[in-house]
Enzyme design. Structure first.
Site, PDB file in Angstrom:
ATOM      1  N   GLY A  85      27.732  19.715  44.056  1.00 16.58           N
ATOM      2  CA  GLY A  85      26.353  19.247  44.877  1.00 16.58           C
ATOM      3  C   GLY A  85      25.954  20.430  45.717  1.00 16.58           C
ATOM      4  O   GLY A  85      25.459  21.305  45.316  1.00 16.58           O
ATOM      5  N   GLY A  86      26.628  20.108  46.731  1.00 15.96           N
ATOM      6  CA  GLY A  86      26.134  21.135  48.183  1.00 15.96           C
ATOM      7  C   GLY A  86      26.353  22.567  48.015  1.00 15.96           C
ATOM      8  O   GLY A  86      25.624  23.404  48.062  1.00 15.96           O
ATOM      9  N   ASN A 114      25.077  20.344  40.443  1.00 16.06           N
ATOM     10  CA  ASN A 114      23.896  19.324  40.384  1.00 16.06           C
ATOM     11  C   ASN A 114      22.983  19.243  41.740  1.00 16.06           C
ATOM     12  O   ASN A 114      23.592  19.064  42.906  1.00 16.06           O
ATOM     13  CB  ASN A 114      24.686  17.884  40.278  1.00 16.06           C
ATOM     14  CG  ASN A 114      23.923  16.820  40.833  1.00 16.06           C
ATOM     15  OD1 ASN A 114      22.548  16.684  40.908  1.00 16.06           O
ATOM     16  ND2 ASN A 114      24.410  15.530  40.987  1.00 16.06           N
ATOM     17  N   TRP A 115      21.846  20.024  41.524  1.00 18.20           N
ATOM     18  CA  TRP A 115      20.923  20.098  42.731  1.00 18.20           C
ATOM     19  C   TRP A 115      20.481  18.914  43.473  1.00 18.20           C
ATOM     20  O   TRP A 115      19.685  18.950  44.518  1.00 18.20           O
ATOM     21  CB  TRP A 115      19.813  21.153  42.184  1.00 18.20           C
ATOM     22  CG  TRP A 115      20.369  22.426  42.061  1.00 18.20           C
ATOM     23  CD1 TRP A 115      21.729  22.775  41.937  1.00 18.20           C
ATOM     24  CD2 TRP A 115      19.507  23.664  41.548  1.00 18.20           C
ATOM     25  NE1 TRP A 115      21.633  24.331  41.522  1.00 18.20           N
ATOM     26  CE2 TRP A 115      20.273  24.657  41.491  1.00 18.20           C
ATOM     27  CE3 TRP A 115      18.019  23.845  41.303  1.00 18.20           C
ATOM     28  CZ2 TRP A 115      19.905  25.832  40.844  1.00 18.20           C
ATOM     29  CZ3 TRP A 115      17.778  25.111  41.058  1.00 18.20           C
ATOM     30  CH2 TRP A 115      18.688  26.193  40.855  1.00 18.20           C
ATOM     31  N   GLU A 138      24.912   8.293  42.791  1.00 14.11           N
ATOM     32  CA  GLU A 138      23.852   7.936  43.664  1.00 14.11           C
ATOM     33  C   GLU A 138      22.824   7.242  42.967  1.00 14.11           C
ATOM     34  O   GLU A 138      21.818   6.680  43.425  1.00 14.11           O
ATOM     35  CB  GLU A 138      23.410   9.515  44.224  1.00 14.11           C
ATOM     36  CG  GLU A 138      23.879   9.959  45.129  1.00 14.11           C
ATOM     37  CD  GLU A 138      23.933  11.508  45.392  1.00 14.11           C
ATOM     38  OE1 GLU A 138      23.491  12.194  44.801  1.00 14.11           O
ATOM     39  OE2 GLU A 138      24.965  12.039  46.073  1.00 14.11           O
ATOM     40  N   GLY A 195      29.835  14.736  49.009  1.00 14.53           N
ATOM     41  CA  GLY A 195      28.938  15.393  50.133  1.00 14.53           C
ATOM     42  C   GLY A 195      29.523  14.809  51.459  1.00 14.53           C
ATOM     43  O   GLY A 195      28.917  14.917  52.599  1.00 14.53           O
ATOM     44  N   GLU A 226      34.361  11.557  40.000  1.00 11.54           N
ATOM     45  CA  GLU A 226      33.722  11.845  41.316  1.00 11.54           C
ATOM     46  C   GLU A 226      34.105  10.683  42.286  1.00 11.54           C
ATOM     47  O   GLU A 226      33.076   9.726  42.156  1.00 11.54           O
ATOM     48  CB  GLU A 226      32.069  11.947  41.213  1.00 11.54           C
ATOM     49  CG  GLU A 226      31.718  13.237  40.322  1.00 11.54           C
ATOM     50  CD  GLU A 226      30.469  13.780  40.639  1.00 11.54           C
ATOM     51  OE1 GLU A 226      30.328  15.113  41.104  1.00 11.54           O
ATOM     52  OE2 GLU A 226      29.280  13.053  40.727  1.00 11.54           O
ATOM     53  N   HIS A 285      25.429   8.927  37.765  1.00 10.42           N
ATOM     54  CA  HIS A 285      25.999   9.661  38.860  1.00 10.42           C
ATOM     55  C   HIS A 285      25.903   8.410  39.957  1.00 10.42           C
ATOM     56  O   HIS A 285      25.105   7.528  39.976  1.00 10.42           O
ATOM     57  CB  HIS A 285      24.841  10.613  39.429  1.00 10.42           C
ATOM     58  CG  HIS A 285      25.468  11.252  40.637  1.00 10.42           C
ATOM     59  ND1 HIS A 285      25.313  10.975  41.843  1.00 10.42           N
ATOM     60  CD2 HIS A 285      26.025  12.427  40.594  1.00 10.42           C
ATOM     61  CE1 HIS A 285      25.811  11.834  42.793  1.00 10.42           C
ATOM     62  NE2 HIS A 285      26.489  12.839  41.813  1.00 10.42           N
TER      63      HIS A 285
END
Ligand code: PGA
Length: 255
Positions: free
Chosen positions: A234-235, A9-10, A97, A173, A167, A95
């Protein structure tokens, strides 16, 4: 039999140009004939480039969000049909976010999920508790509510394409990954709740990924948990060597 899914997931990182370069450096090193499914979720601005460049690649790609209507006055949103026309096979729904910064609720996640499954896209449904919820011993109550509301009105038939990502919000993150005990316990719980929503056989076949600070150093122990079927990353998905290493680890665990 569940195969591992490793997804990157960019988020809002890379430009269309640097994103294509990143995807190419990943694509060139995916182990051949692996049973691991590799997915990339670049920003929506990259998708037409992906369609041109990666038609034949060993990964599939998708959007980071999708709307519950198929067209209309919804500035900033896009529909399943739009994603499909750009070669997407997947979409991330709910997600944390999106929930935190864009007002996504369990109910809107449910609507987005239903519209996704009315199309031929496959969704990754994200769920997970916040730190406050975990510290207040609400983890399982929250997970159960998130799953049951998100999956309302889904049937065994359309849920065959469903993937779930656990998650924990406090792990995203932050570098604070869940322990293997925490991850396995949550995944086992999620599978039991899925078995209340669908037939036992289907619930057993649904891939449940872990997400939250997964990297090449912790992927092996996390993915060795019996109910962890891969990772949403992610990262570390922005670092091709590290992302490939995680795919290799999943491959070594049997794909
Ligand atoms: P992270 O993000 O790997 O950077 O923690 C995971 C995610 O948000 O899907």
């Amino acid at each position: 039999m569940r195969n591992f899914i490793i997804a990157g997931n960019w988020k809002m990182n890379t430009t269309p140009t640097t994103g294509v370069e990143l995807a190419r450096s990943i694509s060139d090193h995916i182990p051949p004939h692996t049973g691991v499914k590799v997915l990339l979720f670049p920003p929506a601005t990259h998708l037409s480039h992906f369609q041109q460049e990666f038609n034949e690649a060993d990964f599939e790609y998708g959007g980071q969000n999708v709307h519950w209507e198929n067209s209309g006055a919804y500035t900033g949103e896009f529909s399943p049909e739009m994603l499909l026309e750009l070669g997407c096979k997947w979409v991330i729904v709910g997600h944390s976010e999106r929930r935190k910064f864009f007002g996504e609720t369990d109910q809107s996640v449910n609507k987005r999920l239903l519209n996704t499954l009315n199309s031929s896209l496959s969704p990754i449904l994200c769920i997970g508790e916040t730190l406050t919820e975990r510290e207040s011993n609400l983890t399982y109550e929250v997970l159960e509510r998130q799953i049951k509301v998100a999956l309302e009105n889904l049937t065994d038939e359309n849920a065959e394409r469903l993937v779930v990502a656990y998650e924990p919000v406090w792990a995203i993150g932050t570098g604070h990954t869940a322990t293997t005990d925490q991850a396995q316990e949550a995944h086992h719980f999620i599978r039991n709740v899925l078995a209340q929503c669908f037939s036992g056989e289907l619930a057993n076949n649904i891939v449940v990924q872990y997400g939250g600070s997964v990297n090449a150093g912790n992927a092996l122990e996390l993915m060795s948990c019996p109910d962890v079927d891969g990772a949403l990353i992610g990262g570390a998905s922005l670092k091709p060597d590290e992302f490939i290493r995680i795919i290799e680890i999943a491959d070594s665990l049997g794909g």
